[in-house]
Design a protein around this motif. Structure first.
Motif, PDB file in Angstrom:
ATOM      1  N   THR A   1     113.115  28.068   7.092  1.00 54.17           N
ATOM      2  CA  THR A   1     112.207  28.792   7.980  1.00 54.17           C
ATOM      3  C   THR A   1     112.289  30.281   7.683  1.00 54.17           C
ATOM      4  O   THR A   1     113.292  30.776   7.181  1.00 54.17           O
ATOM      5  CB  THR A   1     112.586  28.535   9.439  1.00 54.17           C
ATOM      6  OG1 THR A   1     113.962  28.893   9.630  1.00 54.17           O
ATOM      7  CG2 THR A   1     112.406  27.074   9.796  1.00 54.17           C
ATOM      8  N   VAL A   2     111.243  30.992   7.976  1.00 54.71           N
ATOM      9  CA  VAL A   2     111.206  32.421   7.674  1.00 54.71           C
ATOM     10  C   VAL A   2     111.050  33.213   8.965  1.00 54.71           C
ATOM     11  O   VAL A   2     110.326  32.814   9.872  1.00 54.71           O
ATOM     12  CB  VAL A   2     110.058  32.758   6.697  1.00 54.71           C
ATOM     13  CG1 VAL A   2     108.700  32.437   7.311  1.00 54.71           C
ATOM     14  CG2 VAL A   2     110.118  34.209   6.264  1.00 54.71           C
ATOM     15  N   SER A   3     111.781  34.304   9.067  1.00 56.04           N
ATOM     16  CA  SER A   3     111.688  35.154  10.246  1.00 56.04           C
ATOM     17  C   SER A   3     110.658  36.245  10.006  1.00 56.04           C
ATOM     18  O   SER A   3     110.143  36.415   8.904  1.00 56.04           O
ATOM     19  CB  SER A   3     113.050  35.804  10.532  1.00 56.04           C
ATOM     20  OG  SER A   3     113.301  36.832   9.593  1.00 56.04           O
ATOM     21  N   SER A   4     110.396  37.007  11.046  1.00 57.46           N
ATOM     22  CA  SER A   4     109.432  38.096  10.917  1.00 57.46           C
ATOM     23  C   SER A   4     109.919  39.158   9.940  1.00 57.46           C
ATOM     24  O   SER A   4     109.128  39.904   9.378  1.00 57.46           O
ATOM     25  CB  SER A   4     109.199  38.732  12.296  1.00 57.46           C
ATOM     26  OG  SER A   4     110.443  39.181  12.839  1.00 57.46           O
ATOM     27  N   SER A   5     111.238  39.183   9.709  1.00 59.27           N
ATOM     28  CA  SER A   5     111.790  40.173   8.790  1.00 59.27           C
ATOM     29  C   SER A   5     111.755  39.696   7.334  1.00 59.27           C
ATOM     30  O   SER A   5     112.152  40.433   6.441  1.00 59.27           O
ATOM     31  CB  SER A   5     113.237  40.477   9.178  1.00 59.27           C
ATOM     32  OG  SER A   5     114.040  39.315   9.038  1.00 59.27           O
ATOM     33  N   GLY A   6     111.300  38.453   7.110  1.00 58.98           N
ATOM     34  CA  GLY A   6     111.234  37.942   5.749  1.00 58.98           C
ATOM     35  C   GLY A   6     112.502  37.253   5.293  1.00 58.98           C
ATOM     36  O   GLY A   6     112.613  36.860   4.134  1.00 58.98           O
ATOM     37  N   THR A   7     113.478  37.089   6.179  1.00 57.76           N
ATOM     38  CA  THR A   7     114.714  36.381   5.848  1.00 57.76           C
ATOM     39  C   THR A   7     114.524  34.883   6.100  1.00 57.76           C
ATOM     40  O   THR A   7     114.089  34.488   7.176  1.00 57.76           O
ATOM     41  CB  THR A   7     115.881  36.906   6.704  1.00 57.76           C
ATOM     42  OG1 THR A   7     116.096  38.273   6.395  1.00 57.76           O
ATOM     43  CG2 THR A   7     117.158  36.127   6.417  1.00 57.76           C
ATOM     44  N   PHE A   8     114.882  34.072   5.085  1.00 58.56           N
ATOM     45  CA  PHE A   8     114.730  32.634   5.213  1.00 58.56           C
ATOM     46  C   PHE A   8     116.023  32.003   5.705  1.00 58.56           C
ATOM     47  O   PHE A   8     117.120  32.497   5.414  1.00 58.56           O
ATOM     48  CB  PHE A   8     114.346  32.021   3.864  1.00 58.56           C
ATOM     49  CG  PHE A   8     112.927  32.295   3.469  1.00 58.56           C
ATOM     50  CD1 PHE A   8     111.936  31.357   3.697  1.00 58.56           C
ATOM     51  CD2 PHE A   8     112.577  33.497   2.876  1.00 58.56           C
ATOM     52  CE1 PHE A   8     110.625  31.604   3.330  1.00 58.56           C
ATOM     53  CE2 PHE A   8     111.268  33.768   2.504  1.00 58.56           C
ATOM     54  CZ  PHE A   8     110.287  32.805   2.735  1.00 58.56           C
TER      55      PHE A   8
ATOM     56  N   ALA B   1     126.436  30.158  17.003  1.00 57.16           N
ATOM     57  CA  ALA B   1     125.865  29.933  18.338  1.00 57.16           C
ATOM     58  C   ALA B   1     125.531  31.259  19.022  1.00 57.16           C
ATOM     59  O   ALA B   1     124.468  31.408  19.638  1.00 57.16           O
ATOM     60  CB  ALA B   1     126.847  29.131  19.183  1.00 57.16           C
ATOM     61  N   THR B   2     126.434  32.225  18.909  1.00 59.35           N
ATOM     62  CA  THR B   2     126.176  33.538  19.509  1.00 59.35           C
ATOM     63  C   THR B   2     125.024  34.239  18.810  1.00 59.35           C
ATOM     64  O   THR B   2     124.154  34.846  19.458  1.00 59.35           O
ATOM     65  CB  THR B   2     127.445  34.406  19.438  1.00 59.35           C
ATOM     66  OG1 THR B   2     128.466  33.784  20.224  1.00 59.35           O
ATOM     67  CG2 THR B   2     127.188  35.816  19.956  1.00 59.35           C
ATOM     68  N   TYR B   3     124.992  34.158  17.501  1.00 54.96           N
ATOM     69  CA  TYR B   3     123.907  34.779  16.721  1.00 54.96           C
ATOM     70  C   TYR B   3     122.564  34.189  17.125  1.00 54.96           C
ATOM     71  O   TYR B   3     121.564  34.902  17.268  1.00 54.96           O
ATOM     72  CB  TYR B   3     124.187  34.591  15.240  1.00 54.96           C
ATOM     73  CG  TYR B   3     123.270  35.340  14.306  1.00 54.96           C
ATOM     74  CD1 TYR B   3     122.913  36.664  14.525  1.00 54.96           C
ATOM     75  CD2 TYR B   3     122.770  34.715  13.154  1.00 54.96           C
ATOM     76  CE1 TYR B   3     122.093  37.350  13.646  1.00 54.96           C
ATOM     77  CE2 TYR B   3     121.943  35.392  12.264  1.00 54.96           C
ATOM     78  CZ  TYR B   3     121.610  36.707  12.526  1.00 54.96           C
ATOM     79  OH  TYR B   3     120.788  37.386  11.648  1.00 54.96           O
TER      80      TYR B   3
ATOM     81  N   MET C   1     117.823  37.031  13.235  1.00 47.44           N
ATOM     82  CA  MET C   1     117.340  38.177  12.464  1.00 47.44           C
ATOM     83  C   MET C   1     116.413  39.090  13.269  1.00 47.44           C
ATOM     84  O   MET C   1     116.370  40.300  13.040  1.00 47.44           O
ATOM     85  CB  MET C   1     116.603  37.707  11.209  1.00 47.44           C
ATOM     86  CG  MET C   1     117.462  36.917  10.238  1.00 47.44           C
ATOM     87  SD  MET C   1     117.612  35.156  10.664  1.00 47.44           S
ATOM     88  CE  MET C   1     115.995  34.529  10.265  1.00 47.44           C
ATOM     89  N   SER C   2     115.669  38.516  14.205  1.00 46.43           N
ATOM     90  CA  SER C   2     114.723  39.322  14.972  1.00 46.43           C
ATOM     91  C   SER C   2     115.357  39.952  16.209  1.00 46.43           C
ATOM     92  O   SER C   2     114.686  40.658  16.950  1.00 46.43           O
ATOM     93  CB  SER C   2     113.530  38.450  15.388  1.00 46.43           C
ATOM     94  OG  SER C   2     113.972  37.360  16.189  1.00 46.43           O
ATOM     95  N   GLY C   3     116.671  39.715  16.421  1.00 45.74           N
ATOM     96  CA  GLY C   3     117.341  40.254  17.584  1.00 45.74           C
ATOM     97  C   GLY C   3     118.076  41.560  17.317  1.00 45.74           C
ATOM     98  O   GLY C   3     117.793  42.275  16.346  1.00 45.74           O
ATOM     99  N   GLN C   4     119.057  41.845  18.160  1.00 47.57           N
ATOM    100  CA  GLN C   4     119.754  43.131  18.121  1.00 47.57           C
ATOM    101  C   GLN C   4     120.590  43.336  16.855  1.00 47.57           C
ATOM    102  O   GLN C   4     120.813  44.470  16.436  1.00 47.57           O
ATOM    103  CB  GLN C   4     120.686  43.241  19.337  1.00 47.57           C
ATOM    104  CG  GLN C   4     119.966  43.359  20.662  1.00 47.57           C
ATOM    105  CD  GLN C   4     120.922  43.300  21.829  1.00 47.57           C
ATOM    106  OE1 GLN C   4     121.202  42.238  22.348  1.00 47.57           O
ATOM    107  NE2 GLN C   4     121.440  44.456  22.229  1.00 47.57           N
ATOM    108  N   LEU C   5     121.047  42.255  16.240  1.00 47.56           N
ATOM    109  CA  LEU C   5     121.959  42.391  15.104  1.00 47.56           C
ATOM    110  C   LEU C   5     121.248  42.457  13.752  1.00 47.56           C
ATOM    111  O   LEU C   5     121.832  42.929  12.774  1.00 47.56           O
ATOM    112  CB  LEU C   5     122.961  41.229  15.091  1.00 47.56           C
ATOM    113  CG  LEU C   5     123.957  41.211  16.245  1.00 47.56           C
ATOM    114  CD1 LEU C   5     124.806  39.956  16.183  1.00 47.56           C
ATOM    115  CD2 LEU C   5     124.835  42.450  16.213  1.00 47.56           C
ATOM    116  N   GLY C   6     120.030  41.958  13.664  1.00 49.73           N
ATOM    117  CA  GLY C   6     119.330  41.947  12.384  1.00 49.73           C
ATOM    118  C   GLY C   6     119.846  40.870  11.453  1.00 49.73           C
ATOM    119  O   GLY C   6     120.520  39.921  11.864  1.00 49.73           O
ATOM    120  N   ALA C   7     119.569  41.004  10.178  1.00 49.65           N
ATOM    121  CA  ALA C   7     119.907  39.984   9.190  1.00 49.65           C
ATOM    122  C   ALA C   7     121.393  40.028   8.835  1.00 49.65           C
ATOM    123  O   ALA C   7     122.041  41.073   8.934  1.00 49.65           O
ATOM    124  CB  ALA C   7     119.079  40.181   7.928  1.00 49.65           C
TER     125      ALA C   7
END
Length: 965
Positions: free
Chosen positions: A497-504, A533-535, A541-547
């Protein structure tokens, strides 16, 4: 067999390991196809995958054959020799040997060479025997020559070389081969347990038992791997340049050979014969290794042939056609089957070997495949003579291939029950995604795996079949961690799956692998366990921590993973997981608590938290509403819940069992334009509204009191039942009108469209059941309004209409007296009385539309609420898929809490005694808490029992089997 023209001699007896050549130096060691020679017309443009380093077998040790080369045959022909003899080796005594063959220079252009030999055994010379030529080597690779022939223990040889043109071949060599006399190694066969497939499949191979072929518990059936005598057991030499063998991208067919020679060998000779054949192919023909992929003797022993080819299509040298050598498995029957019929032990072994390879690589036993070289079309199981001009595999063996009950029939039957979710899933994804099968399906720890050209597919009963692609480094990372044996477990999603940031991301049972792309490269990171689980809770990737910027790293206090905007640490002692931003500020803290076990407290009541309502398979009705509210159209909603299906159309009628009518009579309210008919094809009779000027209020079809195998038509006027026109008959009968009110036991009535039939469950029955016969569209109008609130979004109602229509159509069984029931055991149907304007509009907008899979109606199961993740079902398109739209403010079933008394559980499971504790032992791996409950253990004072999650749902009184304590 090898590339041999008109081969008839069966080479027999034992052969073992490496070769020592005396008096003959060969210039090269390679196959009859140059290593880089292109093969035209193949359907894969990419190079075939090379075997991985760990696939290499250890160097075999054992008896080393001795190959002796006699002096070049004298040019001068002896007096009295037959006509056309151009060279001879006179009767010459030599060191004891068991096999002999003759080769000559590749520069020789004469194709009409014939070689005869005689041998000295126990002081007596045999009669002259003409050897078959091995003419299959394309081009000038290797040395042409004869087949080797097994002569037993001989002490002398004489050779005559003939040529119709009178031209003597250049550089004639006579090779006598002592295959070695140490046979202890050959006596130890190597079973399936000793064979381990390549890649990550190599650590846990096990013996495949007969139980896998015919299981008694309804589990999948597989084709077992037969016992194979490995190269190390029969004493193979290391071989030459194909020690790291070239491989075809897939197995496309099977070519059957015989070795020719004699048929009188003993079982103890077979390994010697195989050793001798390898020695002759390497030292005589100048090939890198034995030419066959497998050899099978008349006793049913199967020998591994060319190195590295047990589980994949190693290019061999058996057919005389480069493309066939690359893509077809060559199996040679040891013996001359131009002279005798193959014995049953050999036949049975051939069926097991070929059936195993074809079954586990998902091939068909019958049909054809195309060979671009020389424009050939070959049967999936072909004889050598179908590839080149040869008598091989002998007339009796060749006839057996296509005979009724012959090899093709037996292999087809042998693999007919092969069932594999990997095979099914691969067909769904298609070769564009997976590539062809490279290594056939085989067991791995707790599951099975198949290597395709573009990745590995794994299967486990808990997760199903999922694909891990070679692309973007996903498989390499997975393999480096230990694949299914790692902390990640089996894959549970087969499409990154791909995130909005382009990370699969590729999803696994206990974590994920991420492919993080930059402008210059892609780097893979793996995150698992509590950190994963926490991530996930922090929206990845789209949250506070990023990729991610690292995989999970072990620390002295636990573990850690780094991210673009912070990091997460897990503390082993406290079982606490803490997320920090890049400045070190805590942004999330969680402590692991047990969700899988509970000790019954003094209050004797436990609290259960859960997700969803119903079985969770297929469409979530609340999820469909949530998706519609988010702007999705009905076809998009359906494709989410039933991936791989397509929209089709269906019209016609359906028959619905009306379970609320529990009597043997069909009683309706009288109305105008009402018709009665015996059977479905009888003459229609219009029933009167009045009789003798008195209004009829009811009509009834009921069993005749004096003979309940017959029925009678009655009516009511002035409160009394009267038989109408003495209508008594045997069989079904029905009322027909645009709408009919059925009177139920107790006096209430329900309005139905179409026909209300009094149906016999079977001929001669004294019972009757009420069946509503109506158009499919009218039926769906009575279902959708009963299954989904009419106030819901039109696109959700349309999705429900298509799912309900499809479910009904799939249930149509003409041989039965009804197709569907009207309860949740089928799908709820309430007839005309339930119809609404909104649901009718949704049905009209999707008129006749159904979902199909492989051109058949799909099994469109649905339930109230998925809880956020659907459950896997019985069909390829009933997959476990994330369902975020199930979580919306109007869905009280997405999350729920239930108090359950121990007494309730004890009442349902009386053998327990007093319930002491409950432990969930297995989940399906999808969603929160690792998914739905598959099994759990109840510990009581009298007994400990294990029950399923579905049983717990019922006996605990829960909404679903997705729960925790």
């Amino acid at each position: 067999m090898l590339s041999w023209r008109s081969i008839r001699r069966l080479v027999t007896a034992f052969l073992a390991v490496a070769l020592v050549l005396s008096g003959l130096m060969l210039s090269r060691a390679q196959d009859p196809i140059a290593a880089n020679a292109p093969i035209a017309g193949l359907d894969e443009a990419a190079p075939t995958p090379a075997p991985e380093a760990e696939d290499a077998a250890p160097e075999p040790k054992g008896p080393k054959p001795v190959v002796r080369t006699k002096e070049t045959v004298v040019p001068k022909v002896q007096a009295g020799s037959p006509k056309n003899v151009v060279a001879e080796l006179p009767q010459t005594r030599t060191t004891s040997y068991g096999m002999v063959g003759v080769t000559w220079s590749a520069k020789t252009t004469d194709k009409d060479i014939s070689v005869a030999i005689r041998s000295l055994t126990n002081g007596k010379w045999t009669s002259w025997e003409t050897l078959e030529n091995d003419d299959d080597a394309p081009g000038d690779a290797g040395r042409p020559g004869t087949e080797p022939v097994w002569v037993g223990k001989a002490e002398g040889v004489a050779v005559r070389v003939s040529s119709k043109s009178g031209t003597r071949p250049d550089d004639i060599k006579v090779l006598t081969i002592d295959p070695g006399g140490v046979d202890e190694a050959a006596k130890s066969t190597v079973t399936s347990a000793a064979y381990t497939p390549g890649g990550v499949m190599n650590g846990t191979a096990r013996v495949t038992t007969a139980a896998e072929v015919t299981p008694t518990d309804g589990s999948p059936t597989y084709t077992p791997k037969p016992t194979i005598i490995m190269r190390s057991a029969w004493g193979a030499s290391a071989g030459g340049s194909c020690s790291a063998p070239l491989t075809g991208s897939s197995t496309r067919g099977i070519v059957v050979h015989h070795t020719a020679g004699n048929n009188s060998y003993a079982k103890s000779d077979s390994a010697k014969i195989v050793r001798g054949i390898q020695a002759y192919h390497v030292k005589g023909h100048d090939w890198c290794d034995i030419g066959y992929n497998f050899l099978v003797d008349k006793y049913g022993q199967i020998f591994e042939g060319r190195k590295g080819g047990i589980d994949r299509q190693v290019r061999a040298a058996h057919s005389g056609n480069g493309e066939v050598n690359t893509y077809a498995m060559g199996v040679s029957m040891m013996g001359n089957y131009d002279e005798v019929v193959p014995p049953e032990a050999l036949k049975a072994a051939m069926v097991k070997l070929i059936g195993w390879r074809m079954g586990t690589t998902y091939m068909k036993a019958k049909g054809t495949w195309k060979v671009s070289e020389k424009n050939l079309t070959l049967n999936m199981i072909a004889g050598h003579r179908n590839v080149v001009g040869t008598a091989c595999p002998g007339k009796y063996a060749y006839a057996w291939l296509s005979a009724e009950g012959g090899l093709r029939d037996r292999v087809e039957k042998y693999i007919s029950d092969y069932s594999s979710d990997i095979k099914t899933r691969a067909a769904e994804l298609g070769k564009t995604v997976t590539g062809p099968v490279f290594i056939g399906e085989a067991p791995v720890t707790d599951g099975r795996a198949t290597r395709f050209g573009k990745g590995y597919m794994y299967s486990t009963p808990d997760v199903g079949a999922k694909f891990v692609t070679f692309a973007s480094g996903f498989y390499d990372k997975y393999k480096a961690l230990g694949a299914q044996g790692s902390a990640l477990g089996f894959p549970k999603g087969d499409s990154p799956t791909v995130s909005s940031s382009g990370t699969f991301a590729q999803r696994f049972e206990h974590g994920s692998i991420f492919a993080v792309r930059t402008s210059t490269k892609t780097t893979n990171y793996a995150v698992w366990g509590a950190i994963a689980a926490t991530y996930t809770k922090l929206k990845e990737m789209s949250g506070q921590l990023g990729a991610p910027t690292s995989s999970v790293i072990t620390e002295s206090t636990g573990s850690r993973a780094n991210f673009a905007k912070g990091y997460i640490r897990y503390f082993s002692e406290s079982k606490k997981t803490v997320a920090y931003d890049s400045s070190g500020k805590v942004i999330s803290t969680s402590t692991a608590t047990s969700t899988n076990s509970v000790t019954i407290p003094e209050s004797r009541t436990i609290t259960v938290k859960g997700h969803g309502f119903g079985h969770g398979i297929g469409m979530s009705q609340y999820g469909a509403q949530g998706a519609a509210k988010a702007g999705e159209k009905f076809d998009s909603i359906l494709s989410t819940y039933y991936p791989g299906t397509a929209l089709g159309t269906k019209t016609g009628n359906i028959r619905v069992l009306i379970t609320k009518d529990t009597t043997a009579s069909v009683i309706i309210k009288a109305r105008s334009a009402l018709t009665f008919r015996k059977g479905s094809g009888g003459t229609a009779v219009t029933l009167p509204a009045t009789i003798a000027d008195v209004a009829v209020t009811k009509w009834m079809i009921t069993p005749l009191s004096s003979d309940k195998t017959k029925s009678v038509l009655q009516y009511v006027t002035n409160g009394a039942w009267t038989t109408y026109e003495n209508k008594i008959w045997t069989g079904d009968a029905q009322f027909e009108a645009s709408a009919i009110r059925l009177i139920l036991p107790g006096g209430s009535d329900v309005k139905y469209r179409g026909i209300l039939r009094s149906a016999l469950p079977k001929a001669g029955s004294t019972d009757r059941n009420t069946v509503n016969v109506l158009s499919i569209e009218s039926y769906v109008r009575g279902v959708v309004a009963a299954e989904m609130p009419s106030s819901w979004h039109p696109e959700a109602l349309k999705a429900q209409a298509v799912a309900a229509r499809t479910y009904g159509v799939r249930g149509i069984v003409p041989s039965h007296y009804y197709d569907m029931c009207d309860t949740t055991s089928c799908q709820v149907y309430r007839g005309y009385s339930a119809e609404t304007e909104a649901t009718d509009a949704a049905i009209a907008a999707t008129k006749s539309k159904i979902l199909t899979y492989e051109d058949k109606p799909a099994f469109t199961q649905f339930s109230s609420s998925s809880g956020g993740y659907t459950a896997p079902g019985s069909q390829p398109y009933l997959k476990a898929v994330p369902d975020p739209h199930d979580d919306w403010s109007g869905n009280a079933n997405h999350e729920w809490t239930k108090s359950v008394s121990a007494a309730t559980i004890e009442k349902a499971h009386k053998s327990l005694g007093t319930l002491k504790s409950i432990t969930i032992t297995k989940r399906n791996g999808y969603g929160d808490w690792n998914g739905r409950v598959i099994s759990l253990k109840l510990v009581g004072t009298k007994e400990t029992i294990t029950i399923t999650g579905n049983t717990a749902r019922t006996s605990f009184g829960l909404k679903s089997n997705w729960f925790r304590f």
